[in-house]
Design a protein around this motif. Structure first.
Motif: not given
Length: 76
Positions: A39-45
């Motif tokens: 879904x495009x959520x970053x690793x950081x998030x």
């Protein structure tokens, strides 16, 4: 970290999450992390949302998914 060490981070317990693969015995399913990445959520998030996770856990999820897509080919 070697692939086997990453693979060891993925656990499955019939009494937890219906036996679905989870990360290090926690109730965080591999599929949840993979879907978040898709879904495009970053690793950081993801790491911010799940403070118990480590960057290697996300790599372990990706390795798990990659290994599941390996389809043996039959020679004709």
């Amino acid at each position: 970290m070697r692939n086997q060490e990453l693979a060891d981070r993925i656990t499955s317990n019939p009494a937890q999450c219906g036996g679905r693969p989870c990360i290090r015995g926690m109730r965080i399913r591999v599929t949840d992390i993979i879907e978040m990445l898709a879904d495009g959520v970053s690793t950081t998030e993801i790491l911010a949302d799940f403070p118990d996770l480590e960057p290697e856990d996300i790599r372990a999820c990706l390795l798990f998914a990659a290994q599941r897509t390996e389809i043996p080919r039959l020679a004709a």
